[in-house]
Structures are given as C-alpha cells and as structure tokens.
Design a protein around this motif. Structure first.
Motif, PDB file in Angstrom:
ATOM      1  N   ASN A 156      -9.407  10.207  64.382  1.00 17.66           N
ATOM      2  CA  ASN A 156      -8.083   9.623  64.202  1.00 17.66           C
ATOM      3  C   ASN A 156      -7.661   8.972  65.520  1.00 17.66           C
ATOM      4  O   ASN A 156      -7.434   9.675  66.517  1.00 17.66           O
ATOM      5  N   HIS A 181      -1.648   4.732  58.828  1.00 17.35           N
ATOM      6  CA  HIS A 181      -0.958   5.716  59.653  1.00 17.35           C
ATOM      7  C   HIS A 181       0.494   5.274  59.787  1.00 17.35           C
ATOM      8  O   HIS A 181       0.795   4.083  59.834  1.00 17.35           O
ATOM      9  N   TYR A 218     -13.239   5.744  61.477  1.00 11.27           N
ATOM     10  CA  TYR A 218     -12.021   6.430  61.046  1.00 11.27           C
ATOM     11  C   TYR A 218     -12.301   7.650  60.167  1.00 11.27           C
ATOM     12  O   TYR A 218     -11.436   8.522  60.005  1.00 11.27           O
TER      13      TYR A 218
END
Length: 343
Positions: A209, A227, A205
């Motif tokens: 993304n 997110h 990560y």
C-alpha cells in the motif's frame, strides 16, 4: 460507409455494424478516412449511459444524439471545408472528434468522420495510426490535470497510481520527461511495462500500500482513486499536490446516477482549506493546444503509446468485452478497414 451504430443506451453487445451516409463536411471541418479508433472508458460511459447524469450533460436524454460512438481516431484527410487552412487531402492526422467534454459520441467508429480542424494535428512519422489513435483523450485528460508540469524541478518525487493504464502511462512518461523521479503503481503483471516506460520505482499494489510506505511525494497523480484522500495525504509532502482522475471501473462502483461527481465536489470544497488539493492558477488548455503538445512529445519520442490489442470494426463488441473484463497492457484499438496496414 460502414459505421458502428448505437440505437439506445445499454450494453456494448447492442452495438451494430451498419451502412450509413458519409458525413457532410462543414466549412471549418476536415473529412477523415479513419484508419484506427480507440476504445476507452469514456466511450463505455456513453454507450451505457452511465452514470445517468451524463445524459443531461449533453449526450442525449433518452438516446445518444449522435448514434455513432467513438472520439479518438487517426486517419488520412479525404477532403476539407472551404475555410480549412491547416490541412489538405492526403495528410495523415490524429485527434479527438469532439470539441466539448468526453461524455458524448463523436462518430469515430466509422470509415469516415468529419472533424473541426482545430481538434486535429499531423500524425508524426515515427508512430503508427493505431498508436496515434490511442492518445488524444488520454492525453487531454493527462495534460489538463498536469497543468504546470513544466514547473517540476528535476528530482522531485511523483507517484502515478494506476501507471499502467491509458492516462497513467502518459502521466508517467510526461512527468519523467520533465525530470521527475517517478514511482508507478499497478498490478504485478504490469511492472515490467512500467519500467520500460521509464519508471524509476514500481509498486505492486497487490503486495504493498503506497500510502503506508512512509515516503512522501511532491505530486500524487491518482487514476483509479482506490484510496481515500485522507489516506493519500499521508504520502504527500505538506506543499505537495494531489490530483484525482477517478475511474468508474465499468460500473463496479455501483454509482449509477451521479458516479464519482459527488466525491469530486467534496474535494473541490475541501480545496478551499487544503492546499494540497489546489491546482496551479493556470488557464485550461484548448484541445488545439493539447494536440500540438502531444504531437511534439510523440515526435520527440518522449511518450510512446502502448497498444494492447487491435480489432476490426466488425468486432467492436469483442473489443469492449476485452477492455471491460481483462487486464489490459495498453490501449484497445479498432481498425476501420482490413486492407489498411500499420504505417
């Protein structure tokens, strides 16, 4: 007996090792001599009393109702209540010590704890007490949110965001056991561990993304919640499913009063209009049912608990500090007695 005692809500540095009375066994309860207990985020919530709303949910308003923290443990049955039929003295067992939600103290950080028989299962011979103690709460959260996992079709695409944590690692292994093609997301240093747990693909990560890869998944199991749902929806198939676990990051979110509860409520309202937020129409499993499933998966070798580090009960403060401040590769475990071995 020796136990960790919490006089008030506050820092884990306020926890103390003391001599306290051994618990009394109820009719349906089992007295367990604790061999190992797990230090996990839900215990941190009750030690700190944050978010504050949890105190009204049953933990205790001004101080914890149960002064001994801990909910997950494994050990040896010492004695049983007169109505107990499932266990006998000498049995190796593991389980949660609380029947309700995770946000209450359960007395596991002690040499002995009394537990209702329905919250326990026999420890499989192929795992250690430390491994067994790491599973119950993470396993319950995972299976509760993966209701209907047996309906996964082989090859369906599943993404586990936060696959290297306690819940994420179990979700990774369980969905893989049902034939899914699993992509696991975590930090650079955990990618090797994710592959060893069976991930078909891994995403760092810090470099990529997952919501912008152009890949769509049948299921996104989102542990950290780093997110927004609108971003995650870009990576979901139209008939896919989004599951948020959520993580307070030990207070880093700054949401001291209600925590993530308002966001969960928002998603619940949206689920009336967005199919991807709806879970299967299946009843919630009982903890007795979950423990039976976890035992079978462990015994069959379909899930392998990963242990990051082990501390003696007297070093509970150091164990919490490690969990909060360092990047973990598995679960943090307390051992209740130095003379015990990992068998």
């Amino acid at each position: 007996m020796k136990a960790i005692v919490q006089e008030r809500y506050g820092s884990p540095d306020d926890l103390e090792l003391r001599e306290v009375d051994k618990p009394v066994v109820g009719e349906d309860e089992v007295l367990v001599r604790v061999r190992a207990a797990s230090v996990h985020p839900d215990v941190w919530h009750v030690v700190t009393g944050r978010p504050y709303v949890l105190r009204l949910a049953g933990s205790g308003v001004s101080r914890p109702k149960n002064p001994i923290p801990g909910t997950d443990m494994a050990g040896i049955v010492e004695s049983v209540g007169r109505s107990v039929t499932r266990f006998r003295p000498g049995d190796p067992v593991f389980g949660e010590t609380i029947a309700t939600m995770q946000w209450v103290n359960g007395g596991a950080f002690a040499e002995y704890v009394s537990v209702h028989q329905d919250l326990l299962a026999l420890k499989p011979d192929n795992i250690t007490f430390e491994q067994a103690a790491s599973v119950p709460t993470s396993g319950f959260i995972t299976l509760l949110n993966l209701r209907g996992v047996d309906q996964l079709r082989p090859g369906q695409k599943v993404l586990i965001n936060g696959g290297g944590g306690g819940v994420g690692a179990l979700a990774l292994q369980i969905t893989k056991a049902y034939g899914a093609h699993v992509t696991a997301v975590d930090s650079t240093s955990k990618l090797g561990m994710l592959r060893s747990l069976g991930a078909d693909e891994v995403i760092d990560y810090t470099q990529e993304n997952f919501t912008r890869r152009g890949v769509r998944y049948d299921l996104i199991f989102d542990v950290p919640g780093n997110h927004s749902f609108s971003a995650c929806r870009r990576a979901l198939k139209s008939d896919g499913r989004y599951v948020l676990i959520g993580h307070e990051h030990f207070g880093a979110s700054g949401k001291r009063v209600f925590g993530l509860i308002p966001y969960f409520l928002t998603l619940m309202v949206l689920s009336r209009f967005v199919k991807q937020l709806r879970g299967p129409r299946l009843p919630m499993p009982t903890k007795k049912d979950v423990m039976a499933i976890l035992r079978n998966l462990l015994e069959a070798g379909k899930i392998t608990p990963i242990i990051d580090s082990i501390y003696p009960l007297s070093e509970v403060r150091e164990a919490f500090r490690h969990m909060i401040e360092d990047e973990l590769h598995g679960k943090v475990i307390l051992t209740a007695a130095a003379q015990f071995t990992t068998t």
